[in-house]
Design a protein around this motif. Structure first.
Motif, PDB file in Angstrom:
ATOM      1  N   ASP A   1       0.813  -1.206  -0.046  1.00 26.81           N
ATOM      2  CA  ASP A   1       0.037  -0.006   0.069  1.00 26.81           C
ATOM      3  C   ASP A   1       0.853   1.341   0.128  1.00 26.81           C
ATOM      4  OD1 ASP A   1      -2.685  -1.116   0.034  1.00 26.81           O
ATOM      5  OD2 ASP A   1      -2.026  -2.062   1.901  1.00 26.81           O
ATOM      6  N   ARG A   2       0.294   2.354  -0.583  1.00 28.45           N
ATOM      7  CA  ARG A   2       0.873   3.509  -0.551  1.00 28.45           C
ATOM      8  C   ARG A   2       1.284   4.055   0.861  1.00 28.45           C
ATOM      9  NH1 ARG A   2      -2.435   3.924  -4.981  1.00 28.45           N
ATOM     10  NH2 ARG A   2      -1.232   4.109  -6.704  1.00 28.45           N
ATOM     11  N   ASN A   3       2.244   4.896   1.008  1.00 34.30           N
ATOM     12  CA  ASN A   3       2.646   5.642   2.264  1.00 34.30           C
ATOM     13  C   ASN A   3       1.508   6.512   2.741  1.00 34.30           C
ATOM     14  OD1 ASN A   3       3.547   8.671   1.523  1.00 34.30           O
ATOM     15  ND2 ASN A   3       4.187   7.350  -0.030  1.00 34.30           N
ATOM     16  N   ASP A   4       1.367   6.612   3.784  1.00 29.60           N
ATOM     17  CA  ASP A   4       0.573   7.627   4.475  1.00 29.60           C
ATOM     18  C   ASP A   4       0.820   8.954   4.382  1.00 29.60           C
ATOM     19  OD1 ASP A   4      -0.248   4.958   6.116  1.00 29.60           O
ATOM     20  OD2 ASP A   4      -1.857   6.160   6.690  1.00 29.60           O
ATOM     21  N   PRO A   5       2.154   9.378   4.442  1.00 31.57           N
ATOM     22  CA  PRO A   5       2.245  10.999   4.471  1.00 31.57           C
ATOM     23  C   PRO A   5       1.901  11.495   3.205  1.00 31.57           C
ATOM     24  CG  PRO A   5       4.516   9.363   4.644  1.00 31.57           C
ATOM     25  CD  PRO A   5       3.314   8.670   5.015  1.00 31.57           C
ATOM     26  N   PHE A   6       1.991  10.700   2.026  1.00 27.72           N
ATOM     27  CA  PHE A   6       1.668  11.555   0.644  1.00 27.72           C
ATOM     28  C   PHE A   6       0.167  11.010   0.375  1.00 27.72           C
ATOM     29  CE2 PHE A   6       5.878  12.740   0.289  1.00 27.72           C
ATOM     30  CZ  PHE A   6       6.183  13.767  -0.549  1.00 27.72           C
ATOM     31  N   ASN A   7      -0.309   9.862   0.507  1.00 31.82           N
ATOM     32  CA  ASN A   7      -1.478   9.354   0.012  1.00 31.82           C
ATOM     33  C   ASN A   7      -2.509  10.103   1.055  1.00 31.82           C
ATOM     34  OD1 ASN A   7      -3.101   6.200  -0.412  1.00 31.82           O
ATOM     35  ND2 ASN A   7      -2.648   7.859  -1.617  1.00 31.82           N
TER      36      ASN A   7
ATOM     37  N   GLY B   1       5.579  14.443   7.225  1.00 30.72           N
ATOM     38  CA  GLY B   1       5.701  13.196   7.459  1.00 30.72           C
ATOM     39  C   GLY B   1       6.378  12.514   6.040  1.00 30.72           C
ATOM     40  N   GLY B   2       6.971  11.438   6.273  1.00 28.06           N
ATOM     41  CA  GLY B   2       7.880  10.882   4.985  1.00 28.06           C
ATOM     42  C   GLY B   2       8.095   9.617   5.128  1.00 28.06           C
ATOM     43  N   TYR B   3       8.824   8.889   4.286  1.00 29.30           N
ATOM     44  CA  TYR B   3       9.401   7.538   4.306  1.00 29.30           C
ATOM     45  C   TYR B   3      10.778   7.505   3.432  1.00 29.30           C
ATOM     46  CZ  TYR B   3       8.101   6.944  -0.653  1.00 29.30           C
ATOM     47  OH  TYR B   3       8.206   7.018  -1.906  1.00 29.30           O
ATOM     48  N   ILE B   4      11.371   6.452   3.995  1.00 29.13           N
ATOM     49  CA  ILE B   4      12.618   6.083   3.352  1.00 29.13           C
ATOM     50  C   ILE B   4      12.501   4.583   3.024  1.00 29.13           C
ATOM     51  CG2 ILE B   4      13.906   5.978   5.569  1.00 29.13           C
ATOM     52  CD1 ILE B   4      16.468   6.740   3.569  1.00 29.13           C
ATOM     53  N   MET B   5      12.825   4.047   1.858  1.00 23.98           N
ATOM     54  CA  MET B   5      13.096   2.789   1.478  1.00 23.98           C
ATOM     55  C   MET B   5      14.158   2.371   0.686  1.00 23.98           C
ATOM     56  SD  MET B   5      10.283   0.535  -0.714  1.00 23.98           S
ATOM     57  CE  MET B   5      10.227   1.357  -2.255  1.00 23.98           C
TER      58      MET B   5
END
Lengths: 397, 397, 397
Positions: free
Chosen positions: B137-143, B306-310
């Motif tokens: 699923d898509r990341n929450d900070p952008f979705n 918010g953000g993410y790193i993968m």
């Protein structure tokens, strides 16, 4: 060589045709196409309270860009004498439009029976596809007869070959024809409009004739006469709305209007002068049907009448076609399928231009000057007038 | 021979092209394809009360195997400069995803206008198709910016030819690109997210730029910057949830939050190092938007970020491709389209593997370690954490 | 030449096949077809109160012509060993029917795993397509096991090549086979029937075997044995309907039936003698499942049993095929997915004729003599009997 042709009798021809038919791939049998209409009803709006529910539910109070139609059609010849057509709308939720079979009696495709959900042959503009209509929405005087123009039906159509040739000419030349709904049509339909189960044991009956006249200079005039009759059951009412019936003892009695049956009959005429380059289109109909009466808060069978007249042009410039138009319409009567068989008086002018830069695309701009009274049990006194500019973009695939 | 080529001037070329276009069969114009995703969210579940509504409504309390997506797309070039795309989801009820036209200004397909319902160019992962995304699923900070990633819009895109070549390289090599949403994009959208009518007379505005950098050793880095701004009308609230406005007299006033308008603006950056074989992907955004405040039972405009790193890999073995990945995401802010603009704190780890044994098929297994606070008027104090293994099977057609 | 063939080793063959696969057009991969069924249930109706919800919701009280099914299917080989099938119904609202993938283990297509929503292999007539079934609706004794015949599942099938040849013979000769659901089948399914999320952590298990026996004179007999078992959660109940459980302290306790779990197990046998030109078809099953008990207003696990026997013919005349038939069915048990696991006693005769004037079309007329008790919390004493003539027209595309 000659003998061989001779020997190619009917039997072997049928075999050959059968062979071709049986070896067809699925995509030779079924064709998928459709169109998309996006609209913006928010420019120069003078009265946000003016809403026209049947024409476009996103008309009234600016609601941004919206889809009016996303249509996908499956159609094809399943057999040399059997044609099928299925059309759905995917603009928001799915909604079934057409699903019918045409069963032809002869090889010249003159006589056929159409069974299934399809357009009821009443009103030129009702039958004309929204993909081809110039004006954004259908006229009220005829469209008030049939929500979504369709019903479940069995109708026989007959078109002489020489009429079909005129229809083909109109189509080939992009002259905004209705399509071939028979020079003569006669049939029955459920009567409660599309996607709605029947509510009584009776069918509505419909008859129509169209005479397309082509002059030696290729100008084409079409004359249309049509009528339908039946009993309609009102199923969408406000709390407390009644109707008067004659009960078994012969007395008048006030009962709940919901589920009551009303006479529903109309007769209409139309004439179209196809635009080469100048054209005229006019339709008029009278009849009787259920209509809300604000003074008594009841639904009664009342007289209705209305029509429209439109002048339009067709101007071709390189790949482009332009269709300027001006239309006046009026209607005085009920809309049986709206709340409480809502009572209407419509007095509208529409002036606009459709531009086709290519086959795949159309853009239409239309200025509306509307004056509309529409009253039901919840809004028993309601008249709105206003102007606005409406825009539509269409893609054909 | 040479003369003939000479004589093949632009005029006759156009004629030839037109001829080809007009003789095309419907199946040369329209292409139908799609994909199916089935999931199982029930393995090793430590907390059945942990549900993630936007990601997968069948997450939380074992609900057996379920469909996440059944997508069917119709797309094609209707004209050398007009492309159309329609996508629907048929996983349970029908739901419209995309329906747009692309109108190109030039023959190199550098500049185009997209009109209709489409993805808003905000967030790399939002634009990347679920068919290609590695993580389930898509990341929450952008979705959290866009339910279903889409809206009704008109956006101009521009992509230089040399950038398009990099995008094509990424696609051809199955490197999980987002598709070409322009090196530059600028446009407007309704602002209430997909399949939802607009609620105010204003449009949201969005701008985005992407710079794909290809090194001589073919390693590709993409740098993205994007922002949008507008006013969002909250329409989904619990009984009694209020908001504070400044009324006409300049005083603060507490009114019903339903129908109230809130600032809704974000700016975000992203960088992707495409996996050949090792890659990294990170996005981060900040902004302001409506968010439920449990202490006052009101919705307020609040800061969000918010953000993410993968980190991910791409390992090819014979026909097979494997994509191992690990992702960390966090988000602190509201989800404007959920009940009461639900307030969120998200702190999740995801580790998994996507396996593509062939083009037609993918299997993904992903272990989730989640810690989520999500509060609204009905659940004003609510934090859930838990782990589970999630499985997905995908068929591409 | 010979050498060249020699050099065409397995490696290059695979390459060639891959090449063919990769150069396929979308319409070579995906096939779209379907069928339409329109019905009229209003002729010679003796009892308008007799309704048969599962068979046809437009049966009972004349509701005019109606659509029973409008089916569109997308299917195709995505890879030499992967087949996909998606089917939806568009008769009124959209409803998903099938969406599954078949993953083959070998090149002879003997062993495969089916994953997704598909028909549960329980009951010959359940698996037989409505496109091919002679009788308008499925029999109650087997169809009461599975609403819409389908569930979300993972089932392994195995069919020896010689059996597949018999199935192909039956199909080629239009003998109304069920299709290849394996000579052996074993698998699991959610258990709450199609388009319904699972309600417990357990799967249902199903097993089936079919033995098609072809005599030297080409007469074909098929023998079928099948069983399933699981726990079903009742979710559709009237106010106040209870059930008795043994609580944690070992005592009987009366709780709300909604959400309660019930044993749900059946075993059934069938035999089909395919009509060349005379045939017989019989199925019988016994089991245990939830059933409403009017005397206590509770739902209890009760025994159920029922079956049917049908004699039918196949008469070919020129292009036409005629299928006369007579069927007797009885059932005594519950329908777990109807209101309060409605209690049924069915005792019906059906006699009719299917006429296929061409591949694309079928017309069926069927006279029904029905006697049915169906009782739930709202109608705890309810038996209706009556006769009527039912008509169906079908188009295949």
């Amino acid at each position: 060589q000659y003998l061989k042709d001779e020997s190619f009798n009917n039997k072997s021809y049928e075999k050959a045709e059968k062979n071709i038919v049986e070896n067809r791939k699925w995509y030779d049998i079924i064709k998928i196409n459709g169109y998309i209409q996006a609209r913006y009803n928010g420019l120069f709006e003078t009265n946000p309270d003016l809403a026209v529910e049947q024409a476009d539910k996103n008309w009234g109070k600016d609601k941004g860009i919206s889809f009016r139609r996303i249509r996908v059609k499956l159609s094809g010849w399943l057999h040399p004498k059997v044609y099928m057509y299925v059309q759905g709308d995917f603009a928001s939720e799915f909604s079934l439009k057409d699903a019918y079979g045409d069963f032809y009696a002869d090889n010249e495709k003159k006589l056929w029976l159409r069974v299934g959900q399809s357009k009821v042959p009443y009103g030129f503009e009702n039958m004309q596809s929204s993909q081809h209509r110039i004006v954004l929405d259908r006229n009220d005087p005829f469209n008030s007869a049939l929500k979504n123009e369709r019903d479940m039906m069995a109708v026989a159509y007959y078109t002489p070959v020489k009429f079909r040739k005129v229809y083909d000419y109109l189509k080939r030349n992009n002259l905004k024809h209705s399509g071939n709904y028979g020079a003569f049509g006669l049939g029955v339909f459920n009567g409660q409009t599309a996607n709605t189960p029947d509510e009584n044991d009776e069918m509505h009956i419909v008859a129509r004739t169209s005479y397309p006249l082509m002059l030696p200079n290729k100008q084409v005039f079409e004359f249309i006469l049509q009528a339908y009759s039946g009993n309609y059951v009102v199923t969408n009412t406000s709390e407390g709305v009644k109707t008067t019936i004659i009960n078994n003892e012969g007395h008048e009695e006030l009962i709940d209007a919901n589920g009551a049956e009303f006479e529903d009959s109309r007769i209409g005429a139309g004439v179209i002068w196809y635009p080469q380059p100048f054209g005229l289109q006019a339709e008029y109909n009278i009849g009787r049907g259920p209509e809300y009466d604000p003074s008594t808060n009841t639904i009664k069978v009342q007289d209705l009448h209305g029509g429209y007249i439109m002048a339009m042009g067709k101007i071709d410039y390189r790949e482009h076609s332009f269709f300027p138009f001006i239309r006046y319409q009026f209607y005085d009567g009920g809309k049986k399928f709206e709340l409480d068989a809502r009572s209407y008086t419509v007095d509208d002018w529409e002036i606009g231009l459709e531009w086709q830069p290519m086959d795949a695309m159309e853009v239409t701009a239309m200025y509306v000057i509307a004056d509309r009274r529409y009253e039901d049990g919840e809004l028993p006194e309601n008249e709105e007038s206003g102007n606005l500019l409406r825009l539509q973009m269409q893609l054909n695939f």
